[in-house]
Structures are given as C-alpha cells and as structure tokens.
Design an enzyme around this catalytic site. Structure first.
Site, PDB file in Angstrom:
ATOM      1  N   SER A  63     -93.901 -58.630 -23.063  1.00 37.60           N
ATOM      2  CA  SER A  63     -93.937 -59.848 -23.507  1.00 37.60           C
ATOM      3  C   SER A  63     -92.295 -60.286 -23.634  1.00 37.60           C
ATOM      4  O   SER A  63     -91.457 -59.449 -23.686  1.00 37.60           O
ATOM      5  CB  SER A  63     -94.350 -59.945 -24.944  1.00 37.60           C
ATOM      6  OG  SER A  63     -95.741 -59.619 -24.769  1.00 37.60           O
TER       7      SER A  63
HETATM    8  N1  SAM Z   1     -97.175 -54.985 -26.457  1.00 29.39           N
HETATM    9  C1  SAM Z   1     -96.900 -54.715 -25.401  1.00 29.39           C
HETATM   10  C2  SAM Z   1     -95.817 -54.357 -24.998  1.00 29.39           C
HETATM   11  O1  SAM Z   1     -94.792 -54.343 -25.721  1.00 29.39           O
HETATM   12  O2  SAM Z   1     -95.107 -54.199 -23.659  1.00 29.39           O
HETATM   13  C3  SAM Z   1     -97.495 -55.859 -24.284  1.00 29.39           C
HETATM   14  C4  SAM Z   1     -98.813 -55.930 -24.208  1.00 29.39           C
HETATM   15  S1  SAM Z   1     -99.372 -56.788 -22.433  1.00 29.39           S
HETATM   16  C5  SAM Z   1     -99.019 -58.439 -22.832  1.00 29.39           C
HETATM   17  C6  SAM Z   1    -101.118 -56.620 -22.910  1.00 29.39           C
HETATM   18  C7  SAM Z   1    -101.704 -55.437 -22.717  1.00 29.39           C
HETATM   19  O3  SAM Z   1    -102.962 -55.440 -23.503  1.00 29.39           O
HETATM   20  C8  SAM Z   1    -101.929 -54.651 -21.321  1.00 29.39           C
HETATM   21  O4  SAM Z   1    -101.157 -53.621 -21.236  1.00 29.39           O
HETATM   22  C9  SAM Z   1    -103.403 -54.420 -21.460  1.00 29.39           C
HETATM   23  O5  SAM Z   1    -103.869 -53.603 -20.397  1.00 29.39           O
HETATM   24  C10 SAM Z   1    -103.615 -54.473 -22.815  1.00 29.39           C
HETATM   25  N2  SAM Z   1    -105.106 -54.741 -22.972  1.00 29.39           N
HETATM   26  C11 SAM Z   1    -106.081 -55.660 -22.560  1.00 29.39           C
HETATM   27  N3  SAM Z   1    -107.036 -55.504 -23.174  1.00 29.39           N
HETATM   28  C12 SAM Z   1    -107.245 -54.447 -24.087  1.00 29.39           C
HETATM   29  C13 SAM Z   1    -108.008 -53.694 -24.805  1.00 29.39           C
HETATM   30  N4  SAM Z   1    -109.433 -54.051 -24.788  1.00 29.39           N
HETATM   31  N5  SAM Z   1    -107.714 -52.688 -25.414  1.00 29.39           N
HETATM   32  C14 SAM Z   1    -106.394 -52.162 -25.259  1.00 29.39           C
HETATM   33  N6  SAM Z   1    -105.575 -52.835 -24.664  1.00 29.39           N
HETATM   34  C15 SAM Z   1    -105.794 -53.927 -24.032  1.00 29.39           C
END
Ligand code: SAM
Length: 223
Positions: A63
C-alpha cells in the site's frame, strides 16, 4: 538492522506524511526505521519512497505509505498490544506494526508472499511477527483474542467471526465497501463504527471475502 543508504529519502517521506496530517509519533518513528525499499521488487527500489502503492508479485501490492500511516494511526496500537493483520503482502505493514506493539500475527493467502515476508522480517530482526499462510477473511481464531485487528484488503464487510476475535476495548481498522472503492472503517469492540474517508485496495478473497473460492484475481490497479 535497517539499511542506512536510503535514510535521507525515508526521512523526507516521513516529513511529507507529517505535512499531510499524520500526527502519531510512534507511527512516524516506525516508518522512519522500516526500509521500504527491501519490501518491493529490486527494480522498483528507486520508487520505494514515492508515496504510492507498488506491485509486489502475485497480482498484489504494497500500500501507499500515507495509507499505511493513516491505518496504523487509526489503530491506536500500544506497546503491550497483540495485533492481527489480514493480508501480509510484502510484510511492510507488519514491520511498521512490529516496531510499535508486542506481537503481530499476520496472515497471507499467497504462500510465496508469506514466505518472502517472513524471511525478510526475520532478517530485519523483527522477531515479534509471526506470518501464517492461509485464508484470514474471517480472521485467525487459533491465536485470538487480539487487541487490534487491521485488514489490508478491500472487504465486503467485517465478518462476525473476525469481530469475535477482538479483545474487549479493542478496535478493527478495515477498508470496507465494494471491490472498486472502500471507506476506512474503525469498528470498536462495542460495535460503534467511525468512517475515515475513501481508499482503494485489492480485494479480500476467501470464505468471507468478495470471491469465496478465491478464484481469478485482477492485476494491478488498487492499493
Ligand atoms: N499489508 C500489505 C503490505 O504491507 O505489503 C499489503 C496488503 S495487499 C494490499 C493485500 C493482501 O491481502 C494481498 O497480499 C492478498 O493476497 C492478501 N489477501 C487477500 N485475501 C486474503 C485472505 N482471505 N486471507 C489472507 N490474505 C489475503
């Protein structure tokens, strides 16, 4: 330890976060420490301190720094807290949290991202983060309760099972809305909600996400 090579750029970023309304000293200090260039692909390291989301592989993003700062500030996390993060991605948000709180449990559904983040966090000496691979759209009950929960993927709502994993007096910060547009929501353990403006995240998938089977993912676009 954090590399010092990009310290000047990191401090400039923190200055711009302050000018753009981030007030929490613990959040600013944490972001002044965490080397964001380590959490992005090597060929994007030069852009690590530009205030925008960057691709990290698997169709996912780290993000925008301002959004990381704002969500962490809204979390009002304290040094004795245990925090659940849903969506480890690169591990950057987990690293920022690890500088502020006692323990972080961070869950990521993409195993390659989880493994990379876990190795990097360990390399940086952030031993108070545990990265778990799996679907945390309804939380991670095995390690509950949590003082704070942060969801870093666009959510259709705050699932009851996730809310049930919050300790009394706790708060959840999550982007809630549609797959295209969300609002930052702070949900208190007593059910009260505050709304804090629009954001755009990649979607939460899985059992309580937008696509229960976690199927085909869109590429790029959101933060
Ligand atoms: N917080 C992260 C960082 O600092 O890099 C960025 C997060 S990114 C915007 C969203 C993340 O949520 C992705 O890596 C995606 O694979 C994960 N995600 C989506 N659905 C998920 C779920 N049900 N359980 C765990 N992770 C999930």
């Amino acid at each position: 330890m954090a590399g010092s090579d990009r310290r000047v750029e990191r401090e400039a970023l923190v200055g711009s976060l302050e000018r753009n309304g981030i007030r929490d000293r613990a959040v600013l200090d944490a972001m002044a420490w965490v080397p964001r260039e380590r959490f992005v692909p090597e060929d994007l390291a030069a852009d690590a301190y530009v205030d925008r989301a960057l691709p990290i592989g698997e169709g996912q993003t780290v993000s925008q720094p301002w959004v990381v700062a704002r969500m962490t500030e809204l979390l009002e996390a304290r040094p004795d807290h245990r925090v659940l993060e849903v969506g480890t991605g690169s591990g950057y948000q987990a690293a920022v949290l690890a500088r502020i709180v006692r323990d972080v449990v961070s869950v990521e559904r993409h195993a390659p991202l989880a493994e990379r983040a876990s190795a990097l966090l360990r390399e940086l000496g952030l031993d108070n983060v545990r990265v778990v691979t799996g679907d945390a759209s309804a939380g991670h009950a095995a390690a509950a309760p949590y003082d704070r929960i942060i969801v870093t993927a666009a959510s259709p709502g705050i699932h009851g099972d996730l809310a049930a994993q919050l300790a009394p007096g706790g708060r959840i910060v999550a982007p809630v809305g549609t797959e295209r547009m969300q609002e930052l929501v702070v949900r208190h353990s007593d059910g009260r909600e505050e709304h804090h403006g629009g954001v755009m995240f990649v979607p939460l998938l899985g059992r309580a996400g937008f696509r229960p089977n976690g199927g085909s993912e869109r590429k790029g676009g959101a933060a």
